[in-house]
Design a protein around this motif. Structure first.
Motif, PDB file in Angstrom:
ATOM      1  N   ALA A  36      26.849 -18.518  76.021  1.00 26.58           N
ATOM      2  CA  ALA A  36      28.027 -18.407  75.166  1.00 26.58           C
ATOM      3  C   ALA A  36      27.793 -19.099  73.823  1.00 26.58           C
ATOM      4  O   ALA A  36      28.166 -18.577  72.764  1.00 26.58           O
ATOM      5  CB  ALA A  36      29.246 -19.003  75.858  1.00 26.58           C
ATOM      6  N   THR A  37      27.160 -20.266  73.859  1.00 30.98           N
ATOM      7  CA  THR A  37      26.870 -20.992  72.621  1.00 30.98           C
ATOM      8  C   THR A  37      25.891 -20.209  71.762  1.00 30.98           C
ATOM      9  O   THR A  37      26.049 -20.107  70.540  1.00 30.98           O
ATOM     10  CB  THR A  37      26.286 -22.379  72.928  1.00 30.98           C
ATOM     11  OG1 THR A  37      27.208 -23.121  73.740  1.00 30.98           O
ATOM     12  CG2 THR A  37      26.018 -23.158  71.650  1.00 30.98           C
ATOM     13  N   ALA A  38      24.878 -19.637  72.400  1.00 31.11           N
ATOM     14  CA  ALA A  38      23.892 -18.848  71.664  1.00 31.11           C
ATOM     15  C   ALA A  38      24.535 -17.625  71.024  1.00 31.11           C
ATOM     16  O   ALA A  38      24.304 -17.325  69.845  1.00 31.11           O
ATOM     17  CB  ALA A  38      22.766 -18.421  72.599  1.00 31.11           C
ATOM     18  N   ASP A  39      25.351 -16.916  71.783  1.00 30.29           N
ATOM     19  CA  ASP A  39      25.998 -15.706  71.265  1.00 30.29           C
ATOM     20  C   ASP A  39      26.898 -16.024  70.078  1.00 30.29           C
ATOM     21  O   ASP A  39      26.906 -15.313  69.067  1.00 30.29           O
ATOM     22  CB  ASP A  39      26.817 -15.030  72.368  1.00 30.29           C
ATOM     23  CG  ASP A  39      25.947 -14.382  73.436  1.00 30.29           C
ATOM     24  OD1 ASP A  39      24.734 -14.240  73.199  1.00 30.29           O
ATOM     25  OD2 ASP A  39      26.481 -14.029  74.502  1.00 30.29           O
ATOM     26  N   ALA A  40      27.648 -17.121  70.189  1.00 33.75           N
ATOM     27  CA  ALA A  40      28.547 -17.520  69.103  1.00 33.75           C
ATOM     28  C   ALA A  40      27.739 -17.916  67.859  1.00 33.75           C
ATOM     29  O   ALA A  40      28.132 -17.608  66.722  1.00 33.75           O
ATOM     30  CB  ALA A  40      29.428 -18.686  69.551  1.00 33.75           C
ATOM     31  N   ALA A  41      26.604 -18.564  68.075  1.00 30.80           N
ATOM     32  CA  ALA A  41      25.764 -18.999  66.953  1.00 30.80           C
ATOM     33  C   ALA A  41      25.204 -17.802  66.198  1.00 30.80           C
ATOM     34  O   ALA A  41      25.258 -17.753  64.964  1.00 30.80           O
ATOM     35  CB  ALA A  41      24.626 -19.869  67.475  1.00 30.80           C
ATOM     36  N   TRP A  42      24.669 -16.822  66.922  1.00 31.83           N
ATOM     37  CA  TRP A  42      24.091 -15.652  66.254  1.00 31.83           C
ATOM     38  C   TRP A  42      25.154 -14.869  65.496  1.00 31.83           C
ATOM     39  O   TRP A  42      24.897 -14.332  64.408  1.00 31.83           O
ATOM     40  CB  TRP A  42      23.380 -14.764  67.263  1.00 31.83           C
ATOM     41  CG  TRP A  42      22.132 -15.396  67.820  1.00 31.83           C
ATOM     42  CD1 TRP A  42      21.899 -15.760  69.109  1.00 31.83           C
ATOM     43  CD2 TRP A  42      20.958 -15.773  67.092  1.00 31.83           C
ATOM     44  NE1 TRP A  42      20.658 -16.339  69.227  1.00 31.83           N
ATOM     45  CE2 TRP A  42      20.051 -16.357  68.011  1.00 31.83           C
ATOM     46  CE3 TRP A  42      20.583 -15.672  65.756  1.00 31.83           C
ATOM     47  CZ2 TRP A  42      18.803 -16.835  67.637  1.00 31.83           C
ATOM     48  CZ3 TRP A  42      19.324 -16.149  65.377  1.00 31.83           C
ATOM     49  CH2 TRP A  42      18.459 -16.731  66.308  1.00 31.83           C
ATOM     50  N   ALA A  43      26.363 -14.836  66.043  1.00 31.98           N
ATOM     51  CA  ALA A  43      27.447 -14.143  65.346  1.00 31.98           C
ATOM     52  C   ALA A  43      27.811 -14.859  64.046  1.00 31.98           C
ATOM     53  O   ALA A  43      28.046 -14.227  63.011  1.00 31.98           O
ATOM     54  CB  ALA A  43      28.670 -14.047  66.263  1.00 31.98           C
ATOM     55  N   LYS A  44      27.835 -16.189  64.095  1.00 27.00           N
ATOM     56  CA  LYS A  44      28.182 -16.976  62.917  1.00 27.00           C
ATOM     57  C   LYS A  44      27.116 -16.860  61.829  1.00 27.00           C
ATOM     58  O   LYS A  44      27.426 -16.803  60.631  1.00 27.00           O
ATOM     59  CB  LYS A  44      28.365 -18.445  63.308  1.00 27.00           C
ATOM     60  CG  LYS A  44      28.788 -19.332  62.144  1.00 27.00           C
ATOM     61  CD  LYS A  44      29.018 -20.768  62.601  1.00 27.00           C
ATOM     62  CE  LYS A  44      29.444 -21.645  61.425  1.00 27.00           C
ATOM     63  NZ  LYS A  44      29.667 -23.056  61.839  1.00 27.00           N
ATOM     64  N   MET A  45      25.842 -16.809  62.255  1.00 27.62           N
ATOM     65  CA  MET A  45      24.739 -16.755  61.289  1.00 27.62           C
ATOM     66  C   MET A  45      24.827 -15.543  60.373  1.00 27.62           C
ATOM     67  O   MET A  45      24.412 -15.601  59.216  1.00 27.62           O
ATOM     68  CB  MET A  45      23.397 -16.710  62.026  1.00 27.62           C
ATOM     69  CG  MET A  45      22.966 -18.027  62.612  1.00 27.62           C
ATOM     70  SD  MET A  45      21.380 -17.840  63.469  1.00 27.62           S
ATOM     71  CE  MET A  45      21.663 -18.915  64.873  1.00 27.62           C
ATOM     72  N   GLU A  46      25.350 -14.441  60.887  1.00 31.09           N
ATOM     73  CA  GLU A  46      25.399 -13.198  60.121  1.00 31.09           C
ATOM     74  C   GLU A  46      26.206 -13.331  58.831  1.00 31.09           C
ATOM     75  O   GLU A  46      25.964 -12.614  57.867  1.00 31.09           O
ATOM     76  CB  GLU A  46      25.967 -12.081  60.986  1.00 31.09           C
ATOM     77  CG  GLU A  46      25.068 -11.704  62.160  1.00 31.09           C
ATOM     78  CD  GLU A  46      25.663 -10.585  62.990  1.00 31.09           C
ATOM     79  OE1 GLU A  46      26.735 -10.062  62.612  1.00 31.09           O
ATOM     80  OE2 GLU A  46      25.061 -10.224  64.021  1.00 31.09           O
ATOM     81  N   SER A  47      27.182 -14.261  58.824  1.00 25.62           N
ATOM     82  CA  SER A  47      28.032 -14.401  57.645  1.00 25.62           C
ATOM     83  C   SER A  47      27.955 -15.780  56.995  1.00 25.62           C
ATOM     84  O   SER A  47      28.663 -16.048  56.019  1.00 25.62           O
ATOM     85  CB  SER A  47      29.490 -14.117  58.029  1.00 25.62           C
ATOM     86  OG  SER A  47      29.928 -14.999  59.043  1.00 25.62           O
ATOM     87  N   ASP A  48      27.094 -16.650  57.522  1.00 20.16           N
ATOM     88  CA  ASP A  48      26.992 -18.011  56.991  1.00 20.16           C
ATOM     89  C   ASP A  48      26.179 -18.012  55.690  1.00 20.16           C
ATOM     90  O   ASP A  48      24.998 -17.674  55.688  1.00 20.16           O
ATOM     91  CB  ASP A  48      26.321 -18.913  58.019  1.00 20.16           C
ATOM     92  CG  ASP A  48      26.355 -20.385  57.614  1.00 20.16           C
ATOM     93  OD1 ASP A  48      26.690 -20.678  56.439  1.00 20.16           O
ATOM     94  OD2 ASP A  48      26.056 -21.236  58.460  1.00 20.16           O
TER      95      ASP A  48
END
Length: 240
Positions: free
Chosen positions: A77-89
């Protein structure tokens, strides 16, 4: 349960320092997203294979070295949330351009099916990529248990076998093509940790002699499509 994002890429040998600089700049961002550890290793003993090998896995060119790396997360869950955030960071987008062809990098999410020993303080790693039939998952874990006994006797610090959970298909390369995976097979991303290359090489010779009459047909996967190589760590967030 710890979850890993595993990577394999081809990097121009001349760009080794640029690659290391890129890694050092990226780690604080991954850490801010919840990553627990990041390890980057550089190919030191990468053999050519008859059926598969690391060079073919990433369509490596003659002047490129193989990189075998992973990021450890507390859970998927932490990994999935991180990759999603990276796309717009914006901070991630502000990083310097990767000093290698990212379109040939293969990556995926993996969960451990077997783990023994520890992986800190290692001076050398053996990395493995293979494809295992889904139905043989338990048999593979059992085989890893037997394998660890030999590795530990030879001086290994640790062994971890990671089962593909979220492994995407790529346009140019991916773990499925790298391992020539058949329908119903799952990519496995694994490594053994050693104090140094000399210990690893000596253990490999001893195991080869000990298993000279081993019947490979008894393996729960096609050993001809497994690839392995030796890697030296160039970055370990746990030691930096």
């Amino acid at each position: 349960m710890t979850y890993y994002t595993g990577f394999t890429a081809a990097v121009p040998a001349a760009n080794k320092q640029k690659y290391l600089d890129h890694v050092k700049a990226a780690w604080p961002l991954f850490k801010s997203y919840g990553a627990a550890r990041m390890v980057e290793t550089w190919g030191a003993d990468v053999p050519k294979g008859k059926v598969t090998d690391f060079f073919g896995a990433v369509n490596a060119k003659a002047d490129e070295a193989i990189v075998f790396s992973w990021i450890a997360w507390p859970d998927k869950a932490t990994a999935d949330a991180a990759w999603a955030k990276m796309e717009s960071d914006p901070a991630m987008k502000a990083l310097a351009e990767m000093p290698f062809d990212g379109s040939r990098m293969i990556y995926g999410g993996f969960s451990p099916v077997f783990e023994r020993g520890n992986h800190t303080g290692a001076g050398y790693y053996q990395g493995f990529l293979l494809a295992v039939p889904e139905k043989n998952k338990a048999a593979y874990a059992k085989m890893a248990e037997e394998g660890w006994k030999m590795f530990e006797k030879g001086g290994a610090l640790g062994l971890i076998e990671n089962w593909g959970e979220d492994v995407p298909h790529g346009k140019k390369t991916d773990f499925y093509r790298a391992t020539k995976a058949a329908e119903g097979e799952v990519p496995v991303f694994s490594w053994s940790a050693w104090p140094d290359r000399a210990t690893c090489d000596a253990a490999a010779k001893a195991m080869e002699a000990e298993m000279s009459d081993f019947d490979a047909s008894q393996l729960p996967f096609d050993g001809m499509r497994m690839m392995w190589a030796g890697f030296e760590p160039i970055f370990d967030s746990g030691e930096n």
